[in-house]
Design a protein around this motif. Sequence first.
Motif, PDB file in Angstrom:
ATOM      1  N   ASP A   1       0.829  -1.209   0.000  1.00  0.00           N
ATOM      2  CA  ASP A   1       0.000   0.000   0.000  1.00  0.00           C
ATOM      3  C   ASP A   1       0.864   1.260   0.000  1.00  0.00           C
ATOM      4  O   ASP A   1       0.605   2.213  -0.743  1.00  0.00           O
ATOM      5  CB  ASP A   1      -0.921   0.021   1.219  1.00  0.00           C
TER       6      ASP A   1
ATOM      7  N   ILE B   1      -7.597   2.566  -1.102  1.00  0.00           N
ATOM      8  CA  ILE B   1      -7.116   1.566  -0.141  1.00  0.00           C
ATOM      9  C   ILE B   1      -8.108   1.423   1.009  1.00  0.00           C
ATOM     10  O   ILE B   1      -8.435   0.301   1.438  1.00  0.00           O
ATOM     11  CB  ILE B   1      -5.721   1.960   0.385  1.00  0.00           C
TER      12      ILE B   1
ATOM     13  N   GLY C   1      -5.695   2.025  -5.777  1.00  0.00           N
ATOM     14  CA  GLY C   1      -5.692   1.665  -4.365  1.00  0.00           C
ATOM     15  C   GLY C   1      -6.686   0.569  -4.042  1.00  0.00           C
ATOM     16  O   GLY C   1      -6.382  -0.367  -3.296  1.00  0.00           O
TER      17      GLY C   1
ATOM     18  N   ASN D   1      -5.696  -3.397  -2.966  1.00  0.00           N
ATOM     19  CA  ASN D   1      -6.098  -3.870  -1.648  1.00  0.00           C
ATOM     20  C   ASN D   1      -7.077  -5.027  -1.739  1.00  0.00           C
ATOM     21  O   ASN D   1      -7.016  -5.977  -0.953  1.00  0.00           O
ATOM     22  CB  ASN D   1      -6.725  -2.710  -0.870  1.00  0.00           C
TER      23      ASN D   1
END
Length: 215
Positions: free
Chosen positions: A22, A45, A125, A129
């Motif tokens: 990340d 994320i 993101g 994730n």
Amino acid sequence: MLTQLAAATGVLALLTLVPGPDMAVVTRRAVSRGRADGLCTVGGIASGLLLWGALTAAGLAALLAASAQVYLVVRLAGAAYLCFLGVQSLRRPGAGAPPEGDAAGDTAGEAVSGRGDRGGAWRTGLVGNALNPKIAVFYTGLLPTLAPPGLRPAAGMALLVLVHVLLTVVWLGTYVYVLSRARRFFARPRVRRAMDRVTGAVLIGFGVRVAASAS
């Protein structure tokens, strides 16, 4: 209950602070595209964590964690995505960054990258994730043991997921802000190219590590 919640928050904070894919993805977007893109990536994320929280509540994350075949597919997909992002950085080092001497911070970055790419930053993101099966293992394995005993299991899990999201947003958002403060330094062509090469190599390294991990 407050003592247990404080202890759980401490554990989640330590896990959040450990550098991982990340942070590498956020670094790539923030350095090459600017602060706004970096923050949009952080938002993606956070959305990925909320998605995993919802899947955990629905029991799907436990199914993923228990199925070796499904876990393998998601793990390899996540590894491939990280490697894809890394190769992009290595193939076009310095692309999309604002010109050197940009005093307006993200303004020039917007002119180069375009405002329409904010959705791309968010998706970067989110996808990165969502394709991380280790979160499923974490949410179904460790997180229930941290839930405050005074709450119903579902409520305790929801609370800890929200705490995890908040910690992630604060930590990565602060990191993006620090990077933006050094905007003039990162705007130098040599530095841009070097950073893209480093983050590209790091992303590929994380991808290989995820692919090779046994669990």
